[in-house]
Write a protein that holds these residues in place. Structure first.
Motif, PDB file in Angstrom:
ATOM      1  N   ALA A 177      -5.380  -3.705  -4.590  1.00  0.00           N
ATOM      2  CA  ALA A 177      -6.720  -3.634  -3.976  1.00  0.00           C
ATOM      3  C   ALA A 177      -7.324  -2.548  -4.958  1.00  0.00           C
ATOM      4  N   PRO A 178      -8.922  -2.582  -4.899  1.00  0.00           N
ATOM      5  CA  PRO A 178      -9.482  -1.433  -5.712  1.00  0.00           C
ATOM      6  C   PRO A 178      -9.480  -0.121  -5.087  1.00  0.00           C
ATOM      7  N   VAL A 179      -9.523   0.940  -5.465  1.00  0.00           N
ATOM      8  CA  VAL A 179      -9.776   2.432  -5.038  1.00  0.00           C
ATOM      9  C   VAL A 179     -10.964   2.640  -5.926  1.00  0.00           C
ATOM     10  N   LEU A 180     -11.840   3.280  -4.819  1.00  0.00           N
ATOM     11  CA  LEU A 180     -13.223   3.887  -5.081  1.00  0.00           C
ATOM     12  C   LEU A 180     -13.012   5.574  -4.813  1.00  0.00           C
ATOM     13  N   GLU A 224     -17.339   7.372 -16.989  1.00  0.00           N
ATOM     14  CA  GLU A 224     -16.992   6.152 -17.311  1.00  0.00           C
ATOM     15  C   GLU A 224     -15.320   6.604 -17.784  1.00  0.00           C
ATOM     16  N   ALA A 225     -15.025   7.777 -18.335  1.00  0.00           N
ATOM     17  CA  ALA A 225     -13.641   7.969 -19.002  1.00  0.00           C
ATOM     18  C   ALA A 225     -12.625   8.184 -17.859  1.00  0.00           C
ATOM     19  N   LEU A 226     -13.002   8.682 -16.632  1.00  0.00           N
ATOM     20  CA  LEU A 226     -12.435   8.809 -15.505  1.00  0.00           C
ATOM     21  C   LEU A 226     -12.064   7.317 -14.775  1.00  0.00           C
ATOM     22  N   ALA A 227     -13.153   6.619 -14.764  1.00  0.00           N
ATOM     23  CA  ALA A 227     -12.766   5.258 -14.032  1.00  0.00           C
ATOM     24  C   ALA A 227     -11.967   4.306 -14.918  1.00  0.00           C
ATOM     25  N   ARG A 228     -12.016   4.589 -16.440  1.00  0.00           N
ATOM     26  CA  ARG A 228     -11.017   3.913 -17.389  1.00  0.00           C
ATOM     27  C   ARG A 228      -9.568   4.240 -16.911  1.00  0.00           C
ATOM     28  N   THR A 229      -9.466   5.865 -17.228  1.00  0.00           N
ATOM     29  CA  THR A 229      -8.186   6.525 -17.246  1.00  0.00           C
ATOM     30  C   THR A 229      -7.444   5.921 -15.880  1.00  0.00           C
ATOM     31  N   LEU A 230      -8.086   6.118 -14.754  1.00  0.00           N
ATOM     32  CA  LEU A 230      -7.351   5.959 -13.413  1.00  0.00           C
ATOM     33  C   LEU A 230      -7.504   4.606 -12.761  1.00  0.00           C
ATOM     34  N   ASP A 231      -8.174   3.760 -13.709  1.00  0.00           N
ATOM     35  CA  ASP A 231      -8.467   2.208 -13.341  1.00  0.00           C
ATOM     36  C   ASP A 231      -9.278   2.235 -11.978  1.00  0.00           C
ATOM     37  N   THR A 232      -9.979   3.199 -11.820  1.00  0.00           N
ATOM     38  CA  THR A 232     -10.518   2.974 -10.400  1.00  0.00           C
ATOM     39  C   THR A 232     -12.398   2.978 -10.611  1.00  0.00           C
ATOM     40  N   PHE A 233     -12.899   2.956  -9.509  1.00  0.00           N
ATOM     41  CA  PHE A 233     -14.379   2.927  -9.553  1.00  0.00           C
ATOM     42  C   PHE A 233     -14.698   4.399  -8.934  1.00  0.00           C
ATOM     43  N   VAL A 234     -15.649   5.036  -9.809  1.00  0.00           N
ATOM     44  CA  VAL A 234     -16.182   6.468  -9.431  1.00  0.00           C
ATOM     45  C   VAL A 234     -17.432   6.738  -9.244  1.00  0.00           C
ATOM     46  N   LEU A 235     -17.706   7.419  -8.160  1.00  0.00           N
ATOM     47  CA  LEU A 235     -19.232   7.661  -7.879  1.00  0.00           C
ATOM     48  C   LEU A 235     -19.237   9.310  -7.928  1.00  0.00           C
ATOM     49  N   TYR A 236     -19.963   9.656  -9.142  1.00  0.00           N
ATOM     50  CA  TYR A 236     -19.851  11.101  -9.316  1.00  0.00           C
ATOM     51  C   TYR A 236     -21.126  11.665  -8.948  1.00  0.00           C
ATOM     52  N   LYS A 237     -21.003  12.565  -7.734  1.00  0.00           N
ATOM     53  CA  LYS A 237     -22.200  12.740  -6.935  1.00  0.00           C
ATOM     54  C   LYS A 237     -22.915  13.885  -7.682  1.00  0.00           C
ATOM     55  N   ALA A 273     -27.555  15.586  -8.092  1.00  0.00           N
ATOM     56  CA  ALA A 273     -28.790  15.251  -8.096  1.00  0.00           C
ATOM     57  C   ALA A 273     -29.086  14.089  -8.893  1.00  0.00           C
ATOM     58  N   ASP A 274     -28.275  13.963  -9.770  1.00  0.00           N
ATOM     59  CA  ASP A 274     -28.105  12.833 -10.822  1.00  0.00           C
ATOM     60  C   ASP A 274     -26.560  12.167 -10.438  1.00  0.00           C
ATOM     61  N   THR A 275     -26.395  10.901  -9.708  1.00  0.00           N
ATOM     62  CA  THR A 275     -25.445  10.477  -9.097  1.00  0.00           C
ATOM     63  C   THR A 275     -24.971   9.274 -10.115  1.00  0.00           C
ATOM     64  N   VAL A 276     -23.921   9.406 -10.827  1.00  0.00           N
ATOM     65  CA  VAL A 276     -23.558   8.076 -11.763  1.00  0.00           C
ATOM     66  C   VAL A 276     -22.397   7.519 -10.961  1.00  0.00           C
ATOM     67  N   ILE A 277     -22.430   6.164 -11.121  1.00  0.00           N
ATOM     68  CA  ILE A 277     -21.415   5.286 -10.727  1.00  0.00           C
ATOM     69  C   ILE A 277     -20.732   4.532 -11.987  1.00  0.00           C
ATOM     70  N   ALA A 278     -19.585   4.562 -12.095  1.00  0.00           N
ATOM     71  CA  ALA A 278     -18.838   4.034 -12.953  1.00  0.00           C
ATOM     72  C   ALA A 278     -17.751   2.850 -12.802  1.00  0.00           C
ATOM     73  N   ALA A 279     -17.645   1.768 -13.381  1.00  0.00           N
ATOM     74  CA  ALA A 279     -16.733   0.785 -13.095  1.00  0.00           C
ATOM     75  C   ALA A 279     -15.597   0.957 -14.163  1.00  0.00           C
ATOM     76  N   PRO A 280     -14.141   0.596 -13.887  1.00  0.00           N
ATOM     77  CA  PRO A 280     -13.265   0.461 -15.113  1.00  0.00           C
ATOM     78  C   PRO A 280     -13.768  -0.233 -16.176  1.00  0.00           C
ATOM     79  N   ASP A 281     -14.567  -1.497 -15.933  1.00  0.00           N
ATOM     80  CA  ASP A 281     -15.029  -2.372 -16.958  1.00  0.00           C
ATOM     81  C   ASP A 281     -15.974  -1.694 -17.870  1.00  0.00           C
ATOM     82  N   GLY A 282     -16.465  -0.475 -17.614  1.00  0.00           N
ATOM     83  CA  GLY A 282     -17.584   0.023 -18.465  1.00  0.00           C
ATOM     84  C   GLY A 282     -19.087  -0.047 -17.974  1.00  0.00           C
TER      85      GLY A 282
END
Ligand SMILES: NC(=O)C1=CN([C@@H]2O[C@H](COP(=O)(O)OP(=O)(O)OC[C@H]3O[C@@H](n4cnc5c(N)ncnc54)[C@H](OP(=O)(O)O)[C@@H]3O)[C@@H](O)[C@H]2O)[C@@H](O)CC1
Ligand SMILES: [K+]
Length: 489
Positions: free
Chosen positions: A359-362, A389-402, A404-413
């Protein structure tokens, strides 16, 4: 052992939502423009489209305000001549200050079509309204010191300032200032967003953003600006498990877990429970279930419940041995998992458990937590999106990087930028609320990337509804009203 079956999915699901407008690198923008030229459109025609679109917007905002247009040597300067002629034809008193002669054919042609006055940049006087067309996506180095100084004076002294495509001095891809920062009232992006429009530190200096359509095909873009999600209300077949069961693990500080639980309720979860050792905390409200456990084995057993849609670990967890045991148990459970706060600090010890987890990890790191997780990962990345994106790919997880500019990245790019977050969100406990909100969305429809995007939107919207100076609990309490603004009609 209980058999694991997927929990039924909610009707409080994601409808077909606006995917958000595209964010392109300079190279992607050049390729997109080339695709337009390949259809037979000339550079001159595209420049006219861009310049007239921008001119229209300036006319709408500024009316007949006397206007100074600053033109550089490239096609950004060419846009400037088109804008100047557009405004002149509307009756606006326009002066162009040229930094040098135009160096591209399209800019030369646009210059030739401008029927008004052109003066030298170093001799121009300040004006009420200034339009910056010195440099756009072709900026390759800082502006010359004397040029920048005069430019800053002209922008600073104007009552209203526009930057066309990009503020001159901003690096489009890296989203940094090559000279000192300059603040604009309006930035009119041409064709698509560039990273500098949405990522800090440049984003905050861009003032009001507008996107001028010039016919660029951005269908395939991987990175998008956040847009209001579209959420479907529960239907007649709905019940609490279809709406989503959220389980929050309780560690050393139950208050944070309680906040996450409140937020999950406010974001639409059908059932929220806290799983913790011994007796419930005295402040536990009647509408949150307390599932008592006795030791790690008992937690693991509680997490075998196949009706659980999402598990949250991290808010108020602590960083001691008990916290490690809870994180390890959570990683071993069969459900989608949100790893937040203290658990992010502990996670580097468990990276191996992320690989091959069904199951996915966020992950929801702020800057400090991101640094702990990323180490050298993405050290050569060009901007915050590339780092996520690099972290999401490396750990194969979804990342919400908090931030003032929040970035959401999926392992698929895929990635989304949630820009200009409401600054009153910078108060204790809002991270716990975000985690709970995301858990509710994920438990409802099981789409991690969408859950993160919806949570980022709802969290920001709730903060604006709560107004200035709210507590984290007030923020959680504003979530239903934020949700209401996203419901499909
Ligand atoms: N492509 C299209 O069809 C369309 C493009 N459009 C528009 O074009 C813009 C991109 O145009 P562009 O590529 O000409 O770049 P632009 O930013 O105007 O300047 C490049 C020039 O500046 C120079 N230079 C660079 N840095 C410098 C510095 N610090 N100090 C001094 N000089 C410096 C550089 O020369 P270099 O010395 O680097 O060789 C070059 O001569 C884009 O943002 C949009 O507004 C729209 O009209 C739609 C159609
Ligand atoms: K510009």
């Amino acid at each position: 052992m209980t058999a694991i079956v997927s929990p039924p999915r909610s009707s409080l699901a994601l409808a077909v939502a606006d995917r958000g407008s595209a964010v392109l690198t300079v190279a992607e923008m050049v390729a997109a423009e080339q695709a337009i030229f390949d259809t037979g459109v000339s550079v001159d025609a595209l420049m006219r489209r861009a310049g007239e679109g921008a001119g229209q917007m300036i006319w709408r905002i500024g009316g007949t305000t006397p206007t100074l247009v600053l033109c550089g040597p490239g096609n950004n300067g060419g846009d400037g001549y088109v804008i100047a002629e557009f405004l002149r034809a509307k009756g606006v008193r326009v002066t162009v200050a040229a930094l040098s002669e135009p160096r591209t054919d399209a800019a030369r042609n646009a210059r030739a079509r401008f029927c008004g006055e052109v003066v030298r940049f170093d001799e121009v006087e300040p004006a009420t309204q200034v339009v910056d067309c010195l440099f756009g996506s072709g900026l390759t180095r800082p502006l010359d010191g004397a040029v920048w100084h005069r430019f800053a004076e002209l922008v600073g002294q104007a009552r209203r300032s526009f930057a066309i495509d990009l503020p001159s001095g901003a690096d489009a891809d890296r989203a940094v200032w090559l000279n000192e920062p300059l603040r604009f009232d309006h930035v009119l992006a041409l064709g698509a967003w560039k990273y500098a429009h949405l990522l800090e530190p440049v984003a905050s200096d861009c003032g009001a953003l507008s996107l001028i359509e010039i016919g660029v095909d951005t269908e395939a873009a991987r990175v998008r600006r956040i847009a209001r999600p579209s959420i479907v209300a529960p239907d007649a077949r709905s019940h609490k498990y279809r709406r989503g069961l959220v389980a929050v693990l309780v560690g050393a500080m139950p208050g944070a877990a309680l906040l996450a639980a409140h937020a999950a309720q406010g974001a639409g979860a059908g059932y929220v429970k806290l799983i913790g050792e011994g007796d419930p905390p005295p402040q536990l409200p009647a509408d949150i279930v307390w599932q008592r456990t006795d030791g790690a084995g008992s937690v693991a057993e509680a997490l075998q419940d196949s009706r659980i849609g999402t598990v949250v670990v991290g808010p108020g967890l602590g960083r001691d041995d008990q916290a490690r045991a809870l994180l390890e148990t959570a990683l071993g459970c069969p459900h989608p998992l949100i790893v937040d706060a203290d658990a992010l600090h502990l996670l580097p010890g468990y990276f191996a458990s992320l690989k091959g987890r069904g199951a996915p990890v966020l992950l929801t790191p702020h800057q400090g937590e991101f640094d702990v997780l990323a180490g050298e990962t993405g050290a050569d990345a060009i901007n915050k999106v590339a780092r996520a994106e690099a972290l999401a790919r490396t750990l194969d997880t979804f990342v919400l990087y908090k931030g003032a500019d929040t970035v959401i990245a999926a392992p698929d790019g895929r990635a989304v930028i949630a820009d200009r977050r409401y600054s009153w969100l910078s108060v204790a406990g809002t991270g716990d609320v975000l985690a709970g909100c995301m858990a509710a969305r994920l438990a409802g429809h099981a789409q991690p990337f969408d859950a993160m995007t919806e949570a980022a939107w709802l969290h920001d919207r709730a903060a604006r509804i709560a107004g200035p100076a709210f507590s984290a609990l007030q923020l959680a309490n504003a979530l239903p009203r934020a949700l209401e603004t996203c419901l499909e009609r």
